[in-house]
Design a protein around this motif. Structure first.
Motif, PDB file in Angstrom:
ATOM      1  N   UNK A  34      -0.439  -1.874  22.677  1.00  0.00           N
ATOM      2  CA  UNK A  34       0.370  -0.820  22.070  1.00  0.00           C
ATOM      3  C   UNK A  34      -0.181  -0.461  20.695  1.00  0.00           C
ATOM      4  N   UNK A  35      -0.199   0.844  20.417  1.00  0.00           N
ATOM      5  CA  UNK A  35      -0.659   1.308  19.121  1.00  0.00           C
ATOM      6  C   UNK A  35       0.263   2.368  18.563  1.00  0.00           C
ATOM      7  N   UNK A  36       0.132   2.626  17.272  1.00  0.00           N
ATOM      8  CA  UNK A  36       0.939   3.665  16.638  1.00  0.00           C
ATOM      9  C   UNK A  36       0.193   4.237  15.443  1.00  0.00           C
ATOM     10  N   UNK A  37       0.580   5.457  15.086  1.00  0.00           N
ATOM     11  CA  UNK A  37      -0.111   6.186  14.027  1.00  0.00           C
ATOM     12  C   UNK A  37       0.864   7.147  13.366  1.00  0.00           C
ATOM     13  N   UNK A  38       0.774   7.255  12.035  1.00  0.00           N
ATOM     14  CA  UNK A  38       1.588   8.218  11.290  1.00  0.00           C
ATOM     15  C   UNK A  38       0.888   8.548   9.981  1.00  0.00           C
ATOM     16  N   UNK A  39       1.222   9.707   9.428  1.00  0.00           N
ATOM     17  CA  UNK A  39       0.739  10.117   8.112  1.00  0.00           C
ATOM     18  C   UNK A  39       1.931  10.290   7.200  1.00  0.00           C
ATOM     19  N   UNK A  40       1.856   9.675   6.031  1.00  0.00           N
ATOM     20  CA  UNK A  40       2.918   9.776   5.025  1.00  0.00           C
ATOM     21  C   UNK A  40       2.320  10.462   3.795  1.00  0.00           C
ATOM     22  N   UNK A  41       2.882  11.604   3.420  1.00  0.00           N
ATOM     23  CA  UNK A  41       2.295  12.407   2.346  1.00  0.00           C
ATOM     24  C   UNK A  41       3.320  12.645   1.241  1.00  0.00           C
ATOM     25  N   UNK A  42       3.242  11.903   0.146  1.00  0.00           N
ATOM     26  CA  UNK A  42       4.218  12.054  -0.947  1.00  0.00           C
ATOM     27  C   UNK A  42       4.206  13.431  -1.598  1.00  0.00           C
ATOM     28  N   UNK A  43       3.169  14.211  -1.367  1.00  0.00           N
ATOM     29  CA  UNK A  43       3.108  15.566  -1.936  1.00  0.00           C
ATOM     30  C   UNK A  43       4.015  16.524  -1.192  1.00  0.00           C
ATOM     31  N   UNK A  44       4.450  16.120  -0.005  1.00  0.00           N
ATOM     32  CA  UNK A  44       5.309  16.937   0.852  1.00  0.00           C
ATOM     33  C   UNK A  44       6.748  16.452   0.698  1.00  0.00           C
ATOM     34  N   UNK A  45       7.625  17.323   0.227  1.00  0.00           N
ATOM     35  CA  UNK A  45       9.003  16.919  -0.051  1.00  0.00           C
ATOM     36  C   UNK A  45       9.732  16.410   1.185  1.00  0.00           C
ATOM     37  N   UNK A  46       9.335  16.862   2.359  1.00  0.00           N
ATOM     38  CA  UNK A  46      10.024  16.459   3.587  1.00  0.00           C
ATOM     39  C   UNK A  46       9.433  15.196   4.216  1.00  0.00           C
ATOM     40  N   UNK A  72       0.838  -1.201   0.000  1.00  0.00           N
ATOM     41  CA  UNK A  72       0.000   0.000   0.000  1.00  0.00           C
ATOM     42  C   UNK A  72       0.873   1.250   0.000  1.00  0.00           C
ATOM     43  N   UNK A  73       1.921   1.247   0.796  1.00  0.00           N
ATOM     44  CA  UNK A  73       2.834   2.391   0.838  1.00  0.00           C
ATOM     45  C   UNK A  73       3.465   2.646  -0.523  1.00  0.00           C
ATOM     46  N   UNK A  74       3.948   1.600  -1.171  1.00  0.00           N
ATOM     47  CA  UNK A  74       4.584   1.763  -2.487  1.00  0.00           C
ATOM     48  C   UNK A  74       3.594   2.317  -3.500  1.00  0.00           C
ATOM     49  N   UNK A  75       2.348   1.836  -3.455  1.00  0.00           N
ATOM     50  CA  UNK A  75       1.336   2.336  -4.384  1.00  0.00           C
ATOM     51  C   UNK A  75       1.020   3.802  -4.115  1.00  0.00           C
ATOM     52  N   UNK A  76       1.003   4.202  -2.848  1.00  0.00           N
ATOM     53  CA  UNK A  76       0.729   5.603  -2.504  1.00  0.00           C
ATOM     54  C   UNK A  76       1.874   6.511  -2.951  1.00  0.00           C
ATOM     55  N   UNK A  77       3.097   6.072  -2.771  1.00  0.00           N
ATOM     56  CA  UNK A  77       4.246   6.860  -3.227  1.00  0.00           C
ATOM     57  C   UNK A  77       4.184   7.031  -4.747  1.00  0.00           C
ATOM     58  N   UNK A  78       3.887   5.945  -5.461  1.00  0.00           N
ATOM     59  CA  UNK A  78       3.833   5.997  -6.922  1.00  0.00           C
ATOM     60  C   UNK A  78       2.727   6.926  -7.413  1.00  0.00           C
ATOM     61  N   UNK A  79       1.597   6.948  -6.706  1.00  0.00           N
ATOM     62  CA  UNK A  79       0.458   7.763  -7.135  1.00  0.00           C
ATOM     63  C   UNK A  79       0.479   9.168  -6.554  1.00  0.00           C
ATOM     64  N   UNK A  80       1.367   9.414  -5.572  1.00  0.00           N
ATOM     65  CA  UNK A  80       1.385  10.709  -4.903  1.00  0.00           C
ATOM     66  C   UNK A  80       0.170  10.924  -4.015  1.00  0.00           C
ATOM     67  N   UNK A  81      -0.312   9.842  -3.403  1.00  0.00           N
ATOM     68  CA  UNK A  81      -1.523   9.882  -2.585  1.00  0.00           C
ATOM     69  C   UNK A  81      -1.168   9.788  -1.107  1.00  0.00           C
ATOM     70  N   UNK A  82      -1.687  10.669  -0.251  1.00  0.00           N
ATOM     71  CA  UNK A  82      -1.400  10.605   1.182  1.00  0.00           C
ATOM     72  C   UNK A  82      -1.870   9.285   1.796  1.00  0.00           C
ATOM     73  N   UNK A  83      -1.096   8.794   2.755  1.00  0.00           N
ATOM     74  CA  UNK A  83      -1.381   7.527   3.425  1.00  0.00           C
ATOM     75  C   UNK A  83      -1.477   7.767   4.930  1.00  0.00           C
TER      76      UNK A  83
END
Length: 252
Positions: free
Chosen positions: A156-168, A136-147
């Motif tokens: 225990x839980x964890x959460x993050x947002x990965x946004x390929x539109x953001x250069x950083x 899913x991550x690879x597909x989001x990076x390829x499409x430029x879609x936020x994940x």
């Protein structure tokens, strides 16, 4: 435009200056792919539908099992044995008839996953295995879609947002690399129900922020939840310029 029914239905969040009418219209025009309709996907789907996100694409190839009901609150006892997508669609349609529901009942291969990700504005990863998260991550990076990525096991839980539109922004692979095939699932290690409800609710909140354009999304930060002590920790996560998945991407 919002109908009179929609204005009344969403009035409490329209009152928020960070959302208002414009933000509600952005939610109405938004399209979200939810990968997995289990413990995390249940609150994500319920809250996004209730909030008025226009299109929910629901991906899950599994059926409802009795052991799911302790935490997968979108399903109920009569739905045991039913496809999770069908069970979820019935519940969501009852909550909000204004939301368009797009079922994806089969396992997503490389081509179908790429098409599913390209068809939406945000992807919410609610699955329970590393291989799917990585794909899913690879597909989001390829499409430029936020994940919006969440996970929970044991206490225990964890959460993050990965946004390929953001250069950083890092991607999931920047944080976890190739991972491990020995990763445990909830069926092996156990999990407490309210924890997945908490993480899933936060995933829904991050998704609304991305769609409506308010607040500060959890980009470049990893939120860790310790349910045993009711403590939250935040770690900064930097993008890996040598990342095998996102290292070569160029953002204008």
């Amino acid at each position: 435009m919002l109908s009179d029914d929609e204005l009344l239905r969403y009035s409490r969040q329209i009152l928020l200056k960070q959302i208002d009418i414009d933000g509600q219209l952005r939610l109405k025009n938004g399209r979200v792919l939810i990968v997995g309709l289990g413990g995390l996907g249940s609150p994500v789907a319920l809250y996004l539908a209730a909030a008025g996100v226009g299109e929910l694409h629901l991906a899950d190839f599994d059926a409802v099992d009795l052991t799911n009901l302790q935490r997968q609150v979108i399903h109920d006892t009569p739905s045991v044995g039913q496809a999770k997508v069908d069970s979820a669609m019935a519940r969501l349609a009852a909550i909000n008839p204004h939301v368009a529901l797009r079922p994806l009942r089969q396992a997503l291969d490389a081509d179908s996953l790429a098409a599913a990700v390209a068809a939406v504005d945000v992807v919410v990863d609610c699955c329970d295995n590393f291989a799917t998260r990585s794909a899913v991550n690879a597909a989001c990076v390829a499409a430029g879609t936020p994940l919006v990525s969440g996970a929970a096991i044991r206490l225990e839980g964890q959460l993050a947002v990965f946004d390929p539109r953001n250069a950083a922004s890092p991607c999931y692979h920047c944080l976890y690399g190739a991972g491990s095939e020995d990763e445990l699932t909830c069926s092996e290690a156990g999990v407490v129900g309210p924890l997945v409800g908490l993480v899933g609710s936060l995933q829904a909140l991050e998704t609304l922020k991305l769609l409506a354009g308010f607040g500060e999304p959890l980009v470049g930060r990893l939120l860790l939840v310790d349910a045993l002590t009711s403590r939250f920790r935040e770690l900064r996560v930097k993008r890996d310029p040598q990342c095998a998945v996102c290292g070569g991407r160029h953002v204008e």
